[in-house]
Design an enzyme around this catalytic site. Structure first.
Site, PDB file in Angstrom:
ATOM      1  CB  CYS A  50      30.984  18.887  64.020  1.00 44.20           C
ATOM      2  SG  CYS A  50      29.380  18.583  63.258  1.00 44.20           S
ATOM      3  CB  CYS A  53      28.959  22.014  64.127  1.00 47.90           C
ATOM      4  SG  CYS A  53      28.497  20.526  65.053  1.00 47.90           S
ATOM      5  CB  CYS A 170      14.436  16.557  51.156  1.00 53.11           C
ATOM      6  SG  CYS A 170      15.167  16.268  49.545  1.00 53.11           S
ATOM      7  CB  CYS A 173      13.150  19.012  48.598  1.00 52.32           C
ATOM      8  SG  CYS A 173      12.807  17.242  48.499  1.00 52.32           S
TER       9      CYS A 173
END
Length: 414
Positions: A50, A53, A170, A173
């Site tokens: 993943c 991960c 976010c 952000c």
């Protein structure tokens, strides 16, 4: 052989030291040894393949190092391998999935906040009451807005306000934050130009975000002085682009790092008079000074900074009349030395930078004239150099003609 054995043992010990981790690897056999006991536990259910991960792994290692292992368990299990049964038992359907197990309980609470170190550590501290070893970040430079203070700051008729509507989870952000903080710092000395930020995903702030049509993060809007309607910020997100935008809309003159630019404090009419003053003859200079004083008398209602700048033009003219042109060079050198000092207050830096900018107006025309004169002399020298070979050639041609004429006359006489 003994040396080889000792060296090998040392390398193994070093490798063990380097690879030591405070994140515990769980499987069905040791799960209840670490989870559900006298310590609370945050468990990551992951899969080796993943990508998310893999991105979380270094942060999770830092989280393991941030808490005392005798008070909090930070653990992980390969829910697509040895921990598959654990993943099925706890309803894991995607990777990574993080679950919090309170002390003495095998009934977890889902973790759904951010995956940055700060968010993870705050969650563990809130749930366990155990403080992390992570040093708290410095307080933000950007003005922090919420539903309670938004109107008082963003809609202040006397201020221009740039607002970044953000969300803690976010990624864009988070990438914006370091640049935005630098911009906020650059404008700290501009009380009328505010760089602000709002967590628009906070429950109490969502109505404010909705009012201004914030649909994604980050959304950046500029609230001009005297207006209740914002302007959408759609320029780039580099530090220079933010600074250029604010300078244009706030009437400021900031540069990267917060220093004033070369145009700060300059007054066009007085720039012209300063140039005229410096190029004028000594008897004419008092007349130029009088014109500068007269112009300053017409400035009514200007802000303090503009008025102070205008007054300095006059002060500089007075000093040159009193002490001679040498004062200008000495004053420029003095100010340059002070500007290099790391201990000056921002307001003093601004004052000195404006003075330095104004003093360049006096020497600009003089320097330009000197350059033009030097350029003229250079061009004359080049032309003269070019003429030397031609002059030599002309002399040789004249000599050859004279010889030919003499030979012709001798021939005729014979």
């Amino acid at each position: 052989m003994r040396f080889s054995f000792t060296l090998s043992a040392g390398l193994l010990a070093f490798a063990s030291f380097v690879s030591a981790s405070n994140v515990i690897d769980l499987d069905p056999d040791n799960f209840e040894k670490f989870v559900g006991g006298d310590r609370p536990a945050l468990v990551e259910f992951y899969a080796p393949w993943c990508g998310h991960c893999k991105s979380l792994a270094p942060t999770f290692e830092q989280l393991g190092d941030a808490f005392p292992t005798d008070k909090v368990v930070i653990a992980k299990t390969d829910a697509d391998g040895v921990g598959r049964d654990l993943g099925n038992k706890y309803g894991v359907k995607g990777f990574p999935t993080l679950k919090w197990f309170p002390a003495g309980s095998l009934e977890p609470v889902d973790y759904s906040s951010g995956r940055d170190l700060e968010s993870l550590a705050n969650f563990v501290t809130t749930q366990s009451g155990v403080k992390s070893k992570i040093k708290p970040p410095p307080p933000p430079v950007a003005t922090q807005l919420d539903a309670a203070n938004f109107d008082d700051i963003a809609l202040d008729d006397n201020k221009n306000v740039l607002v970044a509507f953000t969300a803690p989870w976010c990624g864009h952000c988070k990438n914006l934050k370091p640049t935005y903080e630098k911009v906020a710092k650059a404008f700290l000395s501009e009380p009328d130009c505010v760089v602000a930020q709002m967590d628009a995903d906070e429950a109490q702030n969502k109505p404010v975000a909705a009012k201004y049509d914030v649909r994604s993060f980050p959304t950046i809007k500029f609230f001009p002085k005297g207006s209740k309607e914002p302007i959408a910020y759609s320029t780039g997100r580099s530090e220079q682009q933010f600074i250029d935008f604010l300078n244009e809309h706030c009437g400021t003159h900031r540069s990267i790092g917060g220093l004033l630019s070369e145009t700060a404090g300059k007054v066009l009419t007085l720039d012209t008079l300063a140039s005229n003053f410096f190029t004028a003859s000594l008897p004419e200079r008092p007349d130029v000074l009088a014109k500068a004083r007269e112009y300053i008398g017409t400035l009514t209602g200007g802000d303090k900074k503009t008025n102070a700048s205008a007054e300095y033009y006059v002060k500089a003219m007075e000093r040159v009349l009193e002490k001679g042109e040498g004062w200008l060079a000495k004053e420029q050198a003095r100010i340059a030395g002070l500007l290099a000092s790391p201990s000056l207050a921002p307001t003093k830096l601004d004052e000195l930078k404006i003075k330095a900018n104004i003093l360049t107006s006096f020497a600009a025309t003089k320097a330009e004239e000197a350059y033009e004169a030097a350029e003229g002399l250079y061009n004359d020298a080049v032309d003269a150099a070019k003429q030397v070979p031609q002059q030599a050639k002309d002399g040789i041609d004249q000599f050859a003609d004279a010889v030919q004429d003499k030979a012709k006359k001798v021939k005729e006489e014979l």
